[in-house]
Scaffold this active site. Structure first.
Site, PDB file in Angstrom:
ATOM      1  N   ASP A   1     -15.091   1.674   7.372  1.00 48.63           N
ATOM      2  CA  ASP A   1     -14.045   2.639   7.013  1.00 48.63           C
ATOM      3  C   ASP A   1     -14.545   3.594   5.943  1.00 48.63           C
ATOM      4  OD1 ASP A   1     -11.280   3.739   6.654  1.00 48.63           O
ATOM      5  OD2 ASP A   1     -11.625   2.882   4.673  1.00 48.63           O
TER       6      ASP A   1
ATOM      7  N   HIS B   1       0.838  -1.202   0.000  1.00 49.19           N
ATOM      8  CA  HIS B   1       0.000   0.000   0.000  1.00 49.19           C
ATOM      9  C   HIS B   1       0.869   1.246   0.000  1.00 49.19           C
ATOM     10  CE1 HIS B   1      -3.537   2.479   0.784  1.00 49.19           C
ATOM     11  NE2 HIS B   1      -2.756   3.176   1.586  1.00 49.19           N
TER      12      HIS B   1
ATOM     13  N   LYS C   1      -8.474  -2.029   5.573  1.00 49.25           N
ATOM     14  CA  LYS C   1      -8.738  -2.445   4.194  1.00 49.25           C
ATOM     15  C   LYS C   1      -7.780  -3.549   3.757  1.00 49.25           C
ATOM     16  CE  LYS C   1      -8.860   1.928   3.333  1.00 49.25           C
ATOM     17  NZ  LYS C   1      -9.037   3.326   2.981  1.00 49.25           N
TER      18      LYS C   1
ATOM     19  N   ARG D   1     -15.200  11.775   8.162  1.00 47.85           N
ATOM     20  CA  ARG D   1     -13.985  12.509   8.573  1.00 47.85           C
ATOM     21  C   ARG D   1     -13.674  13.624   7.592  1.00 47.85           C
ATOM     22  NH1 ARG D   1      -9.867   8.065   8.301  1.00 47.85           N
ATOM     23  NH2 ARG D   1      -8.366   9.721   8.704  1.00 47.85           N
TER      24      ARG D   1
ATOM     25  N   SER E   1      -7.593   3.050   9.253  1.00 41.41           N
ATOM     26  CA  SER E   1      -8.293   3.085   7.967  1.00 41.41           C
ATOM     27  C   SER E   1      -7.523   2.275   6.917  1.00 41.41           C
ATOM     28  CB  SER E   1      -8.440   4.550   7.534  1.00 41.41           C
ATOM     29  OG  SER E   1      -8.833   4.656   6.195  1.00 41.41           O
TER      30      SER E   1
HETATM   31  N1  URA Z   1      -5.971   6.828   3.160  1.00 36.95           N
HETATM   32  C1  URA Z   1      -6.860   6.009   3.764  1.00 36.95           C
HETATM   33  O1  URA Z   1      -7.189   4.952   3.230  1.00 36.95           O
HETATM   34  N2  URA Z   1      -7.386   6.370   4.933  1.00 36.95           N
HETATM   35  C2  URA Z   1      -7.067   7.520   5.547  1.00 36.95           C
HETATM   36  O2  URA Z   1      -7.575   7.774   6.615  1.00 36.95           O
HETATM   37  C3  URA Z   1      -6.148   8.367   4.922  1.00 36.95           C
HETATM   38  C4  URA Z   1      -5.607   7.990   3.720  1.00 36.95           C
END
Ligand code: URA
Ligand code: CA
Length: 438
Positions: free
Chosen positions: A161, A82, A187, A168, A183
């Protein structure tokens, strides 16, 4: 349990238990806990922070809020990667086939982009015929068969999320380390990876502008990984100037093909070698970093990574001839050049500004519903450390037909991304630090 009591507890600096966090996230996902209470909780977390246990519980609660992908039918250790955003970040397109060609299975779920440029799926869309949405069964079968598949992230992956992120975004609670870390990790965990490599960008073009906050984010994510039993390693990498030379979907695919064909030895190449090496270590194909790097360099040089990319494009319905003939990729209507107005060294090319120019040229989305021009973007001929003469071409802007009237203002804006120096400028190593390396 009442949501209001948990908000008060966090507001006053208390530590939430696993049961309390699960109660809150489950309630929020199902709609029993309304947005305003979740928003208040997010703000309380923003100010009070979270202990490392709380962050892990939050991650798990969000990871389990919807579908979780079971990759166990695929043999071997599944390693995911990621990157925390960035400009001209083509690493996934190169890494996925590279690592797969070295024997680590890659089952990649990815998204579309918002903001400066497209996501990996948008980039792959510039290959004619490519199908970016595979059903779960074909996805798994393709990895079993060729070692690599890439598909869009299902809407039901970590829905808590998704909902929380949207909240957010409009309540000024994005910039919280525990919220960002949970977050991202929720994932990755829901997507089924056994091990995770995180590329945390630092600099003007990144989410994290300074090294200290990037380091804290990276450490927090590595800790979450440890606590939930997924080997996790993070790399901090520079994002002051765009990573590669290309910014924009088809332009980035072209650059990826060039690297997969064994060319191009800049920052993008070096970062790919580093991340591939770590993925090979976590996938237990390399015992040490240097060994992993050697394997990665070799498979770029000997054509095996490119061969894997071809198999992958073919398997997902794409026109594989673009790999040998990238001129078949979509091309922009207009290409305009930006020239240097001085004899000088390039000191920096501001990543954020370049990203904005690419977006305004048609390459990115301002809103989720916007369509993008896959051919649009920016190609940088000169980057940090290079000497340029007055009149030399610094960069090209590839414009959508309907953006022609923006030509002058985009040229000016792109030139403003460049800063110059009379003195020689040192090129920094793209890697700043590694965290959690075995
Ligand atoms: N990328 C994400 O997936 N979540 C966040 O909170 C910030 C960046
Ligand atoms: Ca397509």
């Amino acid at each position: 349990m009442r949501a209001v009591d948990l908000i008060a507890k966090k507001r006053d600096g208390g530590e939430l238990s696993q049961q309390e966090i699960e109660f809150f996230i489950q309630g929020f996902t199902s709609g029993e806990i309304p947005d305003y209470q979740m928003a208040a909780m997010a703000m309380a977390i923003f100010f009070r922070g979270m202990k490392s246990d709380e962050t892990s519980y939050l991650t798990l609660a969000m990871a389990h809020s919807g579908e979780t992908v079971d990759l166990s039918p695929i043999q071997g250790i599944k390693v995911d990667k990621h990157s925390t955003g960035g400009v001209g970040d083509t690493t996934t397109l190169i890494l996925a086939p590279l690592v797969a060609s070295c024997g680590v299975p890659v089952a990649k779920m990815t998204g579309r982009g918002l903001g400066h440029t497209g996501g990996t799926l948008d980039k792959l869309d510039s290959i004619p015929g490519f199908r970016g949405e595979l059903d779960r069964k074909s996805f798994i079968e393709q990895v079993q068969k060729i070692g690599l598949a890439v598909t869009g992230q299902s809407g039901d992956l970590a829905p808590a999320d998704k909902k929380l992120y949207a909240l957010r975004d409009v309540t000024a609670t994005i910039e919280s380390i525990p919220l960002i870390a949970s977050s991202v990790m929720s994932k990755k965990i829901a997507a089924g990876a056994d091990a995770i490599v995180l590329d945390v960008k630092v600099g003007s073009g990144a989410f994290m502008k300074d090294k200290d906050s990037a380091e804290l984010l990276a450490k927090t994510m590595v800790q979450i990984g440890e606590k939930v039993g997924r080997r996790t390693v993070a790399v901090l990498s520079r994002m002051d100037q765009p990573l590669g030379n290309a910014v924009g979907n088809a332009l980035e695919v072209r650059e990826a093909i060039s690297i997969l064909s064994g060319k191009n030895h800049g920052d993008l190449y070096n970062l790919c070698i580093e991340l591939a090496a770590i993925m090979l270590m976590l996938g237990q194909k390399a015992a040490a970093l240097e060994e992993g790097k050697e394997m990665a360099r070799e498979n770029l040089a000997n054509g095996k990574a490119k061969e894997m990319f071809q198999k992958f494009v073919l398997a997902q319905g794409g026109d594989v001839s673009v790999v040998e003939d990238p001129d078949k990729l979509v091309k922009a209507e207009y290409v305009v050049e930006v020239e240097s107005n001085q004899d000088s060294y390039v000191a920096n090319v501001d990543a954020l500004t370049v990203g904005q120019v690419a977006m305004l040229a048609g390459a990115g989305r301002a809103k989720k519903e916007d369509s993008i021009d896959l051919a649009a973007g920016v190609y940088l001929h000169k980057k940090r450390g290079e000497f340029v003469k007055k009149g030399d071409i610094l960069a090209e802007i590839h414009l959508s037909a309907d953006k022609k009237q923006e030509e002058d203002s985009l040229q000016k804006k792109l030139l403003s991304a460049y800063s110059f120096s009379e003195e020689e400028v040192k090129k920094d190593d793209i890697i700043i630090e590694r965290i959690g390396l075995p």
